[in-house]
Scaffold this motif. Structure first.
Motif, PDB file in Angstrom:
ATOM      1  N   THR A 266       0.841  -1.203   0.000  1.00 25.96           N
ATOM      2  CA  THR A 266       0.000   0.000   0.000  1.00 25.96           C
ATOM      3  C   THR A 266       0.873   1.249   0.000  1.00 25.96           C
ATOM      4  O   THR A 266       0.579   2.223  -0.698  1.00 25.96           O
ATOM      5  CB  THR A 266      -0.964  -0.008   1.216  1.00 25.96           C
ATOM      6  OG1 THR A 266      -1.724  -1.206   1.172  1.00 25.96           O
ATOM      7  CG2 THR A 266      -1.897   1.179   1.205  1.00 25.96           C
ATOM      8  N   ALA A 267       1.948   1.209   0.783  1.00 26.01           N
ATOM      9  CA  ALA A 267       2.855   2.366   0.815  1.00 26.01           C
ATOM     10  C   ALA A 267       3.388   2.649  -0.592  1.00 26.01           C
ATOM     11  O   ALA A 267       3.365   3.793  -1.056  1.00 26.01           O
ATOM     12  CB  ALA A 267       4.006   2.104   1.784  1.00 26.01           C
ATOM     13  N   THR A 268       3.820   1.611  -1.274  1.00 27.93           N
ATOM     14  CA  THR A 268       4.349   1.786  -2.625  1.00 27.93           C
ATOM     15  C   THR A 268       3.273   2.357  -3.548  1.00 27.93           C
ATOM     16  O   THR A 268       3.525   3.306  -4.299  1.00 27.93           O
ATOM     17  CB  THR A 268       4.858   0.430  -3.177  1.00 27.93           C
ATOM     18  OG1 THR A 268       5.857  -0.058  -2.272  1.00 27.93           O
ATOM     19  CG2 THR A 268       5.475   0.577  -4.561  1.00 27.93           C
ATOM     20  N   ALA A 269       2.075   1.786  -3.437  1.00 33.37           N
ATOM     21  CA  ALA A 269       0.977   2.246  -4.298  1.00 33.37           C
ATOM     22  C   ALA A 269       0.656   3.720  -4.042  1.00 33.37           C
ATOM     23  O   ALA A 269       0.221   4.430  -4.945  1.00 33.37           O
ATOM     24  CB  ALA A 269      -0.255   1.382  -4.062  1.00 33.37           C
ATOM     25  N   GLN A 270       0.895   4.166  -2.796  1.00 36.16           N
ATOM     26  CA  GLN A 270       0.596   5.567  -2.467  1.00 36.16           C
ATOM     27  C   GLN A 270       1.830   6.464  -2.586  1.00 36.16           C
ATOM     28  O   GLN A 270       1.817   7.588  -2.094  1.00 36.16           O
ATOM     29  CB  GLN A 270       0.021   5.637  -1.054  1.00 36.16           C
ATOM     30  CG  GLN A 270      -1.266   4.854  -0.959  1.00 36.16           C
ATOM     31  CD  GLN A 270      -2.194   5.378   0.103  1.00 36.16           C
ATOM     32  OE1 GLN A 270      -3.320   4.949   0.184  1.00 36.16           O
ATOM     33  NE2 GLN A 270      -1.731   6.320   0.921  1.00 36.16           N
ATOM     34  N   HIS A 271       2.896   5.921  -3.174  1.00 38.84           N
ATOM     35  CA  HIS A 271       4.158   6.666  -3.355  1.00 38.84           C
ATOM     36  C   HIS A 271       4.742   7.128  -2.028  1.00 38.84           C
ATOM     37  O   HIS A 271       5.272   8.237  -1.917  1.00 38.84           O
ATOM     38  CB  HIS A 271       3.968   7.856  -4.305  1.00 38.84           C
ATOM     39  CG  HIS A 271       3.304   7.460  -5.583  1.00 38.84           C
ATOM     40  ND1 HIS A 271       3.948   6.685  -6.540  1.00 38.84           N
ATOM     41  CD2 HIS A 271       2.059   7.664  -6.041  1.00 38.84           C
ATOM     42  CE1 HIS A 271       3.105   6.444  -7.527  1.00 38.84           C
ATOM     43  NE2 HIS A 271       1.953   7.025  -7.261  1.00 38.84           N
ATOM     44  N   VAL A 272       4.608   6.279  -1.028  1.00 39.13           N
ATOM     45  CA  VAL A 272       5.197   6.571   0.289  1.00 39.13           C
ATOM     46  C   VAL A 272       6.465   5.728   0.427  1.00 39.13           C
ATOM     47  O   VAL A 272       6.443   4.514   0.193  1.00 39.13           O
ATOM     48  CB  VAL A 272       4.217   6.233   1.441  1.00 39.13           C
ATOM     49  CG1 VAL A 272       4.897   6.360   2.801  1.00 39.13           C
ATOM     50  CG2 VAL A 272       2.987   7.126   1.367  1.00 39.13           C
ATOM     51  N   CYS A 273       7.549   6.386   0.778  1.00 38.26           N
ATOM     52  CA  CYS A 273       8.825   5.681   0.980  1.00 38.26           C
ATOM     53  C   CYS A 273       8.837   5.075   2.394  1.00 38.26           C
ATOM     54  O   CYS A 273       8.469   5.738   3.366  1.00 38.26           O
ATOM     55  CB  CYS A 273       9.949   6.696   0.830  1.00 38.26           C
ATOM     56  SG  CYS A 273      11.575   6.046   1.225  1.00 38.26           S
ATOM     57  N   VAL A 274       9.236   3.815   2.500  1.00 37.15           N
ATOM     58  CA  VAL A 274       9.345   3.171   3.820  1.00 37.15           C
ATOM     59  C   VAL A 274      10.821   2.825   4.067  1.00 37.15           C
ATOM     60  O   VAL A 274      11.487   2.284   3.181  1.00 37.15           O
ATOM     61  CB  VAL A 274       8.494   1.878   3.897  1.00 37.15           C
ATOM     62  CG1 VAL A 274       8.590   1.253   5.296  1.00 37.15           C
ATOM     63  CG2 VAL A 274       7.037   2.157   3.540  1.00 37.15           C
ATOM     64  N   MET A 275      11.295   3.168   5.242  1.00 37.64           N
ATOM     65  CA  MET A 275      12.681   2.850   5.614  1.00 37.64           C
ATOM     66  C   MET A 275      12.702   2.189   6.985  1.00 37.64           C
ATOM     67  O   MET A 275      11.761   2.335   7.766  1.00 37.64           O
ATOM     68  CB  MET A 275      13.540   4.119   5.721  1.00 37.64           C
ATOM     69  CG  MET A 275      13.744   4.874   4.437  1.00 37.64           C
ATOM     70  SD  MET A 275      14.891   6.238   4.732  1.00 37.64           S
ATOM     71  CE  MET A 275      14.776   7.104   3.170  1.00 37.64           C
ATOM     72  N   ASN A 276      13.805   1.511   7.287  1.00 34.07           N
ATOM     73  CA  ASN A 276      14.094   1.086   8.661  1.00 34.07           C
ATOM     74  C   ASN A 276      15.424   1.709   9.068  1.00 34.07           C
ATOM     75  O   ASN A 276      15.998   2.496   8.294  1.00 34.07           O
ATOM     76  CB  ASN A 276      14.100  -0.455   8.776  1.00 34.07           C
ATOM     77  CG  ASN A 276      15.228  -1.094   7.989  1.00 34.07           C
ATOM     78  OD1 ASN A 276      15.887  -0.432   7.184  1.00 34.07           O
ATOM     79  ND2 ASN A 276      15.443  -2.372   8.201  1.00 34.07           N
ATOM     80  N   THR A 277      15.887   1.402  10.257  1.00 32.69           N
ATOM     81  CA  THR A 277      17.177   1.949  10.710  1.00 32.69           C
ATOM     82  C   THR A 277      18.071   0.764  11.102  1.00 32.69           C
ATOM     83  O   THR A 277      18.267   0.498  12.290  1.00 32.69           O
ATOM     84  CB  THR A 277      16.990   2.910  11.910  1.00 32.69           C
ATOM     85  OG1 THR A 277      16.468   2.166  13.022  1.00 32.69           O
ATOM     86  CG2 THR A 277      16.057   4.053  11.594  1.00 32.69           C
ATOM     87  N   PRO A 278      18.571   0.039  10.116  1.00 33.93           N
ATOM     88  CA  PRO A 278      19.268  -1.215  10.423  1.00 33.93           C
ATOM     89  C   PRO A 278      20.461  -1.053  11.361  1.00 33.93           C
ATOM     90  O   PRO A 278      21.245  -0.114  11.226  1.00 33.93           O
ATOM     91  CB  PRO A 278      19.711  -1.711   9.032  1.00 33.93           C
ATOM     92  CG  PRO A 278      19.612  -0.544   8.128  1.00 33.93           C
ATOM     93  CD  PRO A 278      18.570   0.368   8.694  1.00 33.93           C
TER      94      PRO A 278
END
Ligand code: 3PG
Length: 307
Positions: free
Chosen positions: A88-100
């Motif tokens: 859904t994030a991708t479809a809404q052009h939202v970037c998702v990150m973590n902090t590895p």
């Protein structure tokens, strides 16, 4: 001024929140804090006008993403991002990150907290055993697995690891013995510590057969995710192996049942606390804030995890 929402049902330490605020304010964005919320509706309301979102294990599903009309980026301050609906994030052009890597030492230290508790018979006063010379199997040699290996060497343990994605040459170069499969790891290790993420491949992958194959006095540590356990298999292992102990920082659905029937060999933390240290909160929280600022100002997507 872009609003950056920090939504943490399980709050960061106050010192970490201060550090996060400082990073955001210095970059001339507006930090907004939603801590200890009890209803999803509170998150849905708070996220409405946020351009960026920092979360921990908070659920960021399609409903949350759809309510967040201005959202450009979500950063999961931590390692596992199975709580975020990536499609859904991708479809809404939202970037998702973590902090590895930012909270991995805290999780690794807790694994040993659980392990010492296990070999000393839950501190019940009876004669326990030592870790020195025992074989430890690390399942997945990522940031937490590596820290577990480092600490295990200090205890004088023999350390083995299996990671489907990490070349054995790297594992070997760090003084750890690589093995060929999960099955082999369980077969040789008196203690197995789980550090796999929850993915379609790993969910329910740790069950009776693997536990049954472990040497006498088997101890399984889970500071990863509850979903990786086949709970029926776990229950069977408890019933059939009186020497088996399971210690978990992520409660299985059968927590009450295990506590009632196998309380002397089973332990779970009241709430997931692996990454709950001031240091891990500061590291992961500030990294999340910095990644957001760098993304909003410069478009840096280095830690992006969705397509
Ligand atoms: C992680 O994936 O980083 C850990 O499970 C920590 O989760 P938490 O931020 O909810 O403590």
């Amino acid at each position: 001024m872009a609003k950056i929402l920090i939504a943490t049902e399980k709050p960061f330490a106050a010192i970490a929140v201060k550090g996060i605020r400082d990073v955001i304010e210095k970059a001339e964005f507006e930090p907004v804090l939603l801590e200890k919320y009890t209803e999803k509706a509170q998150l849905l309301e708070a996220v409405k006008d946020a351009e960026a979102l920092i979360v921990r294990s908070d659920i960021v599903d399609a409903e949350v993403l759809k309510a967040a009309k201005q959202l450009k980026i979500v950063v999961r301050a931590g390692a596992g991002y199975d709580n975020v609906d990536l499609d859904t994030a991708t479809a809404q052009h939202v970037c998702v990150m973590n902090t590895p890597g930012q909270n991995s030492n805290a999780v690794a230290e807790l694994a040993f907290g659980l392990l010492v508790y296990a070999v000393r018979n839950f501190y019940n006063g009876t004669s326990g055993t030592e870790l020195k010379g025992k074989k430890l199997g690390i399942l997945a040699y990522g940031n937490v697995g590596r820290n577990v290996a480092r600490i295990a060497k200090g205890f004088g343990m023999e350390v083995y690891a299996y990671d489907a994605y990490c070349p054995s040459t790297i594992i070997e170069s760090e003084g750890v013995k690589p093995v060929e499969s999960t099955e082999e790891l369980f077969k040789i290790s008196q203690v197995v510590s789980l550090h796999i993420p929850a993915t379609p491949e790993t969910k329910g992958s740790i069950g009776f057969k693997l536990i049954q194959s472990m040497p006498k006095g088997a101890i399984l540590l889970n500071t990863a995710r509850k979903e990786v356990i086949d709970e029926e298999g776990l229950q069977k292992a408890f019933a059939e192996r009186p020497d088996f102990k399971y210690l978990s920082d992520v409660k299985p659905s059968i927590d009450e049942e295990l506590k009632a029937n196998y309380g002397e060999r089973y332990f779970s933390t009241p709430k997931k606390i692996g990454a709950q240290t001031a240091e891990a909160n500061i590291n992961a929280g500030i990294a999340a804030a910095e990644q957001i600022v760098d993304f909003l100002k410069n478009g840096n997507q280095k830690y992006r995890v969705n397509k």
